[in-house]
Design a protein around this motif. Sequence first.
Motif, short mmCIF file in Angstrom:
data_model
loop_
_atom_site.label_atom_id
_atom_site.label_comp_id
_atom_site.label_asym_id
_atom_site.label_seq_id
_atom_site.Cartn_x
_atom_site.Cartn_y
_atom_site.Cartn_z
N ASN A 23 51.16 7.86 56.67
CA ASN A 23 50.61 6.64 57.27
C ASN A 23 51.63 5.97 58.19
O ASN A 23 51.27 5.44 59.24
CB ASN A 23 50.18 5.66 56.17
CG ASN A 23 48.77 5.93 55.69
OD1 ASN A 23 47.78 5.51 56.29
ND2 ASN A 23 48.66 6.67 54.58
N ILE A 24 52.90 6.00 57.80
CA ILE A 24 53.95 5.50 58.69
C ILE A 24 54.01 6.35 59.96
O ILE A 24 54.18 5.84 61.07
CB ILE A 24 55.31 5.49 57.96
CG1 ILE A 24 55.29 4.46 56.84
CG2 ILE A 24 56.46 5.21 58.94
CD1 ILE A 24 56.52 4.49 55.95
N GLY A 25 53.84 7.66 59.80
CA GLY A 25 53.81 8.55 60.96
C GLY A 25 52.68 8.23 61.91
O GLY A 25 52.84 8.24 63.13
N TYR A 26 51.49 7.93 61.35
CA TYR A 26 50.36 7.53 62.20
C TYR A 26 50.69 6.24 62.96
O TYR A 26 50.42 6.12 64.16
CB TYR A 26 49.11 7.29 61.35
CG TYR A 26 48.50 8.53 60.75
CD1 TYR A 26 48.44 9.74 61.46
CD2 TYR A 26 47.94 8.50 59.47
CE1 TYR A 26 47.87 10.86 60.90
CE2 TYR A 26 47.37 9.63 58.90
CZ TYR A 26 47.33 10.80 59.62
OH TYR A 26 46.76 11.92 59.07
N LEU A 27 51.27 5.26 62.25
CA LEU A 27 51.53 3.94 62.84
C LEU A 27 52.67 3.97 63.85
O LEU A 27 52.84 3.02 64.61
CB LEU A 27 51.84 2.93 61.74
CG LEU A 27 50.64 2.57 60.85
CD1 LEU A 27 51.11 1.88 59.58
CD2 LEU A 27 49.66 1.68 61.61
#
Length: 498
Positions: free
Chosen positions: A286-290
């Motif tokens: 999710n951090i990678g997406y953001l």
Amino acid sequence: MRVKLYYRLTYLDILPNMAGGVKVRADHGKGTELERHMGLLSGVFLIMGTMIGSGIFISPKGVLEGTGSVGMALITWMACGVVVTLAALCYAELGTMIPKSGGEHSYLMHTFGKMDKCFGPVPAFLFDWVGLFIIRPTMFAIMTLSLGTYAIKPFFPNCTPPDVAVKAVSLSAIFVIAFINGYSVKLATHIQNICTVVKLLAIAIITIGGIVRIAQGNREYIQDGFEDTQTDVSLIAIAFYNGLWAFDGWNNLNFVTEELINPGRNLPISIMIGIPLTTVCYVLVNIGYLGVMSKEEIILSHAVAVTWGDRMLGLVASIMPIFVAISCFGAANGCLFASGRLCFAAAREGHFPEVFSYISLNRKTPLPSIILTAFIGACLIIPGDLSALIDFFSFSAWIAYGFTVFSLLVLRRTEPKTQRPFRVPTVVAISVVLTSLYLVMAPILHSPRVEFLYAALFIFSGLLLYFPFVYYRDCWRPLDPFINWVTIKVQKVFLVVP
């Protein structure tokens, strides 16, 4: 080749004879059993490989929609991991105390089945009824439909793939996965391990790519923090449901306890490694997406990983749908591997026709139960509209999970001296029961829908089958010659034995 099989033999010894046919000998001193092929690594990979399916790659937007903010979404992912870990640890105690395949069925049957001859087996039968016809095949169908969608996505880069093509690929995948699971436990676990490595590689690519973008100064999306956090309790509950859906499969190892080497040690260790590691993967991805997409873009995207790949990978962006398809294949493989054991265990207790408790003589796999589970999953794919079933799944599943953990508390009182190789604090079991009660009641109280009524009616409709076909099954003895004839035919075709 002529085959002669006898109904309800304890053991079948097949020997070639001079005529080139087959002769069958019964040896009542032996039995045919499932073999223990799965070690610690395979147990960890089964848990992670089943949980990490399509959800985290396709639509983590449900958590963002419910929470409203980036910070609260990440906390929700971590909270879901904590809830699932605590529930799985309770299952670890049950699995080491009752080392039988079948998961919830075996635990409910052991706890309540001996209390009352009439109503004691009811909780286990109702779980079998909902689990075999809704919970497990719905999981399997959703995973294979996602696989079909993303397997052919590279061939339709600028449009939505046609439904006929998606369903054709999905049904083909069901056939292949059923063949693998029926052919060999070792082959199924090896494929599961390979698919898990591939999906971890995909998670690593997204995580590293996003962190690199953040390190380069692209921090505006993650800096939103807790801005716009929702205060509506019902929306938070929906976000929790979406997160827990991505974690589902955490209990699959309990379905295959009889095929796990040293379950008293490997079952709890696999859980304590697999679920926290999956939680870390979900937070990092999710951090990678953001690092690449805003929360609004994530909410609007129907396939976040594919959109991320288009932004970051350029000409090689087509590998992302392939990664998602492999991830779905691994999750579906693990789901069928575990689900077949539910049908096997239920039939062994007399809750389904006995032939579904038979196993392949040569392959030592529960072949009839695998075929039935795959068939039901295929039937759910044909209509293709599974949105209502997803709600039905979550509602029904957490009723089952909560009641199963409640059975752990009952066993603490009724069997206090029974050996427990692994034991959780009582407060953990109580907190899991209360959490499951909240997850079942919150959607009903805050946003009641007719699907929940249908779910309750379907669950209790199992009683209409339990009493005439299970409790009063002696009334059907006149049909035994026909049932025996069908059973012998199935034995002949699939070479399966009790």
